[in-house]
Design an enzyme around this catalytic site. Sequence first.
Site, PDB file in Angstrom:
ATOM      1  N   LYS A   1       0.905  -1.224   0.148  1.00 22.07           N
ATOM      2  CA  LYS A   1       0.006  -0.052   0.045  1.00 22.07           C
ATOM      3  C   LYS A   1       0.974   1.214   0.035  1.00 22.07           C
ATOM      4  O   LYS A   1       1.938   1.212   0.718  1.00 22.07           O
ATOM      5  CB  LYS A   1      -0.828  -0.134   1.444  1.00 22.07           C
TER       6      LYS A   1
ATOM      7  N   LYS B   1     -13.057  -8.077  -8.348  1.00 19.97           N
ATOM      8  CA  LYS B   1     -13.531  -8.436  -7.142  1.00 19.97           C
ATOM      9  C   LYS B   1     -14.909  -9.215  -7.095  1.00 19.97           C
ATOM     10  O   LYS B   1     -15.856  -7.982  -7.452  1.00 19.97           O
ATOM     11  CB  LYS B   1     -13.380  -7.413  -5.881  1.00 19.97           C
TER      12      LYS B   1
HETATM   13  O1  OSB Z   1      -7.698  -2.345  -2.288  1.00 15.60           O
HETATM   14  O2  OSB Z   1      -7.404  -4.283  -2.790  1.00 15.60           O
HETATM   15  C1  OSB Z   1      -7.553  -3.563  -1.998  1.00 15.60           C
HETATM   16  C2  OSB Z   1      -8.396  -5.165   1.469  1.00 15.60           C
HETATM   17  C3  OSB Z   1      -9.510  -4.473   1.886  1.00 15.60           C
HETATM   18  C4  OSB Z   1      -9.957  -3.675   0.864  1.00 15.60           C
HETATM   19  C5  OSB Z   1      -9.491  -3.254  -0.343  1.00 15.60           C
HETATM   20  C6  OSB Z   1      -8.363  -3.719  -0.527  1.00 15.60           C
HETATM   21  C7  OSB Z   1      -7.646  -4.718   0.354  1.00 15.60           C
HETATM   22  C8  OSB Z   1      -6.336  -5.274  -0.183  1.00 15.60           C
HETATM   23  C9  OSB Z   1      -6.152  -6.709   0.726  1.00 15.60           C
HETATM   24  O3  OSB Z   1      -5.434  -4.695  -0.712  1.00 15.60           O
HETATM   25  C10 OSB Z   1      -6.277  -7.836   0.028  1.00 15.60           C
HETATM   26  C11 OSB Z   1      -6.396  -9.025   0.900  1.00 15.60           C
HETATM   27  O4  OSB Z   1      -5.382  -9.609   1.239  1.00 15.60           O
HETATM   28  O5  OSB Z   1      -7.345  -9.580   0.976  1.00 15.60           O
HETATM   29 MG    MG Z   2      -6.982  -2.151  -4.019  1.00 19.10          MG
END
Ligand code: OSB
Ligand code: MG
Length: 368
Positions: free
Chosen positions: A164, A263
């Site tokens: 991140k 997703k």
């Molecule tokens: O932006 O992909 C994202 C987790 C929660 C909300 C948004 C995101 C994420 C992750 C983690 O990046 C992904 C995971 O390990 O499930």
């Molecule tokens: Mg993301």
Amino acid sequence: MKLQQVKIYHLKMPMNFTFTTSFGSMDEKELLVIEATDEDGTVGYGECVAFVAPWYTEETVKTSLHMLEDFLIPMLLGKVLHHPDEVSELFSSIRMNNMAKASIEGAIWDIYCQQTKQSLAQALGGEKTCIDVGIAIGLQPTKEALLQAVKHAIDQGYGRIKVKIKPGADIEVIKTIRQVYKDVPLMADANAAYTLDDIEHLQQLDAYQLLMIEQPLAYDDIVEHATLQRALKTPICLDESIHSLADVKRAVMLGSCQIINVKIGRVGGLTEARKIHDYCYEKNIPIWCGGMLEAGIGRAHNVALTSLPQFTLPGDNSGSAHYWAQDIITPEVEMKDGKITVPTTPGIGYHINKEALAKYTISTKTYK
Ligand code: OSB
Ligand code: MG
């Protein structure tokens, strides 16, 4: 198929780590488990991936409960269905609320697969017997913690590292990792933290051979990302902005990205996710399966979806043990050497661990 009963479990699960993004931190997850029972007694499971607060998209655990209870479940109870694809058609009169929709659609896919004696992967058209997975590492308090987290991930076998980033913790973060790991497949996820004023700043990322930068600009933008993509060598991947196949087409039309994060919850279910897959397959656009810090049921759905051929990039679908002291499925999703084996037994391919489910449940409600 004709749904006779739906039971919703509201769970609270402590996480193994604090996950920090450009929005804030999480160290526990609340989620809904959807248990749908067909008139023949077949039971299917879905998971609602919405968080308690609307920082990722507009949905929350409570809005999902509301949508399920007052709209989605009443539309389905007693309705004769021949295929799970009919669910999204039925729901098309309801705007958005995609995570709520996906959660119950997922349970219906599970029922359908058990009744037709096929694995979820097989029913979706999946071909892979195992999938490559990556890991998402949150913002870290120090350089040392960051390098430690990356080392741990590489040692465990993850074949792609995502970190991140946010303004003030971006170029340095990537540089720190690249100085030690020159060749590791690496990408950055900004969770919508930048604007077009940051073009020159973000161009510095082009020096670090990133696989992609995920969702640099606003959560609801498709237009400005096209401007940014023209200014960057690094491929842009859209996450938050994509809610449907129509959004994918718009992004492709405008040149807003080169890669799509799919997703299931964000796009309203497996049927829409497969449509996006098929379109991207045709257009040769790389896609990967994103994660929402899922418990086992959502994770199982992600594994099945990722078995489709156009999921050519490792997804954020790490093993259960990365997130949870104990997951709610048995066996748990296991990552070995950067891979997860795709189950072949009918349905989602994992059993519900009823004891674990009960342990994390804070309330339930049944609809007939
Ligand atoms: O932006 O992909 C994202 C987790 C929660 C909300 C948004 C995101 C994420 C992750 C983690 O990046 C992904 C995971 O390990 O499930
Ligand atoms: Mg993301």
